[in-house]
Design a protein around this motif. Structure first.
Motif, mmCIF file in Angstrom:
data_model
loop_
_atom_site.group_PDB
_atom_site.id
_atom_site.type_symbol
_atom_site.label_atom_id
_atom_site.label_comp_id
_atom_site.label_asym_id
_atom_site.label_seq_id
_atom_site.Cartn_x
_atom_site.Cartn_y
_atom_site.Cartn_z
ATOM 1 N N LEU A 141 -1.690 4.362 -0.796
ATOM 2 C CA LEU A 141 -3.094 4.374 -1.145
ATOM 3 C C LEU A 141 -4.212 5.410 -0.550
ATOM 4 O O LEU A 141 -4.868 6.104 -1.191
ATOM 5 C CB LEU A 141 -3.667 2.961 -0.932
ATOM 6 N N GLN A 142 -4.261 5.255 0.735
ATOM 7 C CA GLN A 142 -4.961 6.457 1.530
ATOM 8 C C GLN A 142 -4.541 7.362 2.564
ATOM 9 O O GLN A 142 -5.012 8.377 2.850
ATOM 10 C CB GLN A 142 -6.077 5.531 2.096
ATOM 11 N N GLU B 1 -8.570 -6.769 5.672
ATOM 12 C CA GLU B 1 -9.123 -6.998 4.447
ATOM 13 C C GLU B 1 -8.468 -7.760 3.692
ATOM 14 O O GLU B 1 -8.973 -8.716 2.696
ATOM 15 C CB GLU B 1 -9.893 -6.111 3.952
ATOM 16 N N THR C 2 -8.026 -5.465 -3.061
ATOM 17 C CA THR C 2 -8.159 -5.675 -4.664
ATOM 18 C C THR C 2 -6.586 -6.109 -5.294
ATOM 19 O O THR C 2 -6.829 -7.048 -6.207
ATOM 20 C CB THR C 2 -8.746 -4.470 -5.168
ATOM 21 N N GLU D 228 -7.618 2.931 10.116
ATOM 22 C CA GLU D 228 -8.173 2.545 8.713
ATOM 23 C C GLU D 228 -7.044 1.719 7.950
ATOM 24 O O GLU D 228 -7.484 0.766 7.335
ATOM 25 C CB GLU D 228 -8.061 4.019 7.829
ATOM 26 N N GLU D 229 -5.871 2.034 8.319
ATOM 27 C CA GLU D 229 -4.917 1.385 7.665
ATOM 28 C C GLU D 229 -4.619 -0.375 8.082
ATOM 29 O O GLU D 229 -4.579 -1.215 7.256
ATOM 30 C CB GLU D 229 -3.405 1.932 7.688
ATOM 31 N N GLU E 232 -7.814 -2.004 6.734
ATOM 32 C CA GLU E 232 -7.477 -2.360 5.394
ATOM 33 C C GLU E 232 -6.661 -3.654 5.240
ATOM 34 O O GLU E 232 -6.738 -4.383 4.162
ATOM 35 C CB GLU E 232 -6.810 -1.061 4.666
ATOM 36 N N LEU F 269 -12.323 9.236 0.882
ATOM 37 C CA LEU F 269 -11.185 8.226 0.273
ATOM 38 C C LEU F 269 -10.800 8.483 -1.115
ATOM 39 O O LEU F 269 -11.843 8.943 -1.821
ATOM 40 C CB LEU F 269 -11.802 6.682 0.691
ATOM 41 N N SER G 30 1.093 -1.223 0.091
ATOM 42 C CA SER G 30 0.046 -0.120 -0.003
ATOM 43 C C SER G 30 0.942 1.278 0.052
ATOM 44 O O SER G 30 0.360 2.329 -0.040
ATOM 45 C CB SER G 30 -1.007 0.189 1.224
ATOM 46 N N SER H 145 -8.162 -1.026 -3.497
ATOM 47 C CA SER H 145 -7.886 -1.351 -2.149
ATOM 48 C C SER H 145 -6.680 -2.405 -2.202
ATOM 49 O O SER H 145 -6.303 -2.949 -3.159
ATOM 50 C CB SER H 145 -9.163 -1.707 -1.458
ATOM 51 N N TYR I 249 -12.289 7.385 8.369
ATOM 52 C CA TYR I 249 -13.021 7.337 7.351
ATOM 53 C C TYR I 249 -13.725 8.881 7.477
ATOM 54 O O TYR I 249 -14.631 8.957 6.494
ATOM 55 C CB TYR I 249 -13.967 6.406 7.058
#
Length: 483
Positions: free
Chosen positions: A276-277, A346, A300, A339-340, A343, A292, A171, A297, A288
């Motif tokens: 990425l974010q 996931e 993905t 958040e990270e 992520e 975003l 990321s 992601s 969040y």
């Protein structure tokens, strides 16, 4: 390996029991023999992700935490286990890992009697990544070389030498320390252009990470490109199709890669700057709370990488990094850290789904770990004691950050699949609070010296006598400086 097209993007139960050594024949180097080593290995590294980064994210997402350390008020410290909520918290092998670089050490007694002890002597991501990828300790800042500057073979290279495929996904930029440790050999981790050129010249099948020269951290197009992570000449050749890589950058391209037909090799750079974010504009204190970026992601990207690598019937090696957990840890930013970490979780779920739908736990080993902890995250009012993190679902837990740098504390290792028990047996050291732990070099050496060892006598190894002892030096390590 089953030949299926990937179409996807918690386990429940009590805390898994610690794997202990049993009477298993030992192979050379003291590693238990593994007659059926894994066909595939997927290593997921949460950069900077200690136990409490996991707890902070879990409290926000579920209102529960799995592992906490608390003081008893009388000088004692103990670990308290809760209900597992993340998929890897129900993996059957759960041990810990020491992370210090060449010349460093970990003292399990001082770690729990001196609150400031673990704030010193920490590794950086280059030294830690090199240890995990090659089984060799090195100095901070060095990448894919030993402490004397000699190149050392990494897990990706061994996989390729055995006819397997290999890939790295992150990321953060593709030429940053952790993905680069599984590809490159460079004395200075900051030589991004040289590292990127080594990645382009490598035999890997997948390289993916942030670092697009035409976009900023908020997915906005720059007036002038910034070639920080790859030279202009190399990037333009890649983007123009003048290499043997298939290049992708649009979010839809990454989504398409996760299903259907795939090219033989993919180099993917999402349209974003350094992360990425995590680096996007905004200063919300809530996860969040800021819009975003419209980029793929980590999950993905991981699904796409698996779909490419799965085409090789001989198997593969894949490293997936949640790199910006570390970046938000340096910033002591709980909202972005949550958040990270979510992520990253996931991405782990994507991997476990892939194993169960397209492979099996009999042929694939999944390891979830960290290269080090960042930020010395603890419960509120922890210093000089240890207190549990607490909080409700949907709320940012009340915590204390005790550093803006890396720490030398133990990090978790969760493993499931072919060879997981053999990995667990390497945890032959004992911490008075965390329990059994291994060294970060063990992750690679289990493959280089046993599972994927060169049995031909042709000498594919890097020439270093790694062994599996833990006498890696007892002097304190030096400052890390870099993420």
């Amino acid at each position: 390996m089953k030949r299926h097209v990937w179409k996807g993007v918690g386990l429940t139960g009590s805390a898994a029991a610690l794997v202990v050594a049993t009477s298993v024949p030992a192979a050379a180097g003291g590693v238990p023999a593994a007659p059926h080593g894994p066909e595939n290995v997927i290593v997921l590294i949460g950069d900077g992700m200690g136990y409490n980064q996991i707890s902070q994210a879990s409290l926000y997402a579920h209102g529960t935490s799995y592992t906490e350390v608390v003081s008893d008020g009388e000088g004692g410290v103990r670990e308290v286990r809760g209900t597992p909520t993340e998929v890897y918290e129900s993996f059957p092998v759960q041990v810990d890992m020491q992370t210090f670089p060449e010349g460093g050490s970990y003292d399990p007694q001082r770690a729990w009697t001196d609150f400031d002890y673990v704030a010193e002597g920490a590794t950086d991501s280059a030294a830690a990544g090199t240890a995990m990828a090659s089984g060799t300790k090195t100095t901070n800042g060095a990448l894919g070389v030993d402490a004397q500057g000699n190149p050392v073979e990494n897990l990706s290279e061994r996989a390729i030498a055995q006819g397997k495929s290999a890939g790295v996904v992150s990321s953060v930029p593709y030429s940053h320390a952790t993905p680069a440790a599984y590809v490159a050999h460079e004395a200075d981790r900051n030589n991004y252009h040289e590292i990127a050129d080594q990645e382009l010249a490598s035999e890997l099948s997948v390289v993916m990470g942030a670092g697009h020269p035409y976009f900023d951290d908020s997915h906005e197009r720059l007036d002038e490109p910034e070639y920080g992570y790859m030279s202009e000449e190399s990037y333009e050749a890649l983007a123009a199709g003048e290499t043997d890589w298939s290049y992708i950058e649009e979010a839809s391209d990454f989504e398409d890669l996760a299903s259907g037909e795939t090219p033989e090799r993919v180099f993917g750079i999402p349209q974003v700057g350094s992360t990425l974010q995590q680096g996007r504009a905004g200063d919300s204190d809530e996860p969040y709370g800021d819009p975003l970026n419209d980029v793929p992601s980590l999950a993905t990207m991981t699904a796409g990488a698996l779909n490419v690598l799965d085409e090789n019937p001989d198997g593969f090696s894949l490293m997936v990094e949640g790199g910006a957990i570390d970046w938000s840890g340096h910033a002591n930013d709980s909202a972005r850290n949550i958040e990270e970490t979510l992520e990253f979780n996931e991405a782990v779920e994507t991997v476990t789904d892939w194993v169960e739908e397209n492979s099996s736990w009999r042929e694939t080993l999944v390891i979830v770990t960290a290269d080090h902890e960042t930020g010395y995250l603890e419960g509120a009012d922890a210093n000089p004691d240890w207190t549990a993190l607490t909080g409700q679902a949907g709320e940012v837990p009340n915590v204390s950050w005790n550093s803006t740098n890396h720490t030398n504390m133990l990090v978790p290792v969760f493993a499931q699949g072919a060879g997981a028990k053999e990995l667990g047996r390497l945890a032959d050291m004992t911490d008075p609070v965390r329990g059994a732990y291994l060294d970060n070099t063990d992750l690679a050496n289990l493959f280089l010296e046993d599972f994927w060892a060169d049995r031909s006598g042709n000498g594919n190894g890097n020439g270093n006598a790694h062994g599996h002892g833990h006498g890696h030096g007892r002097g304190q390590g030096h400052g890390h400086g870099n993420r």
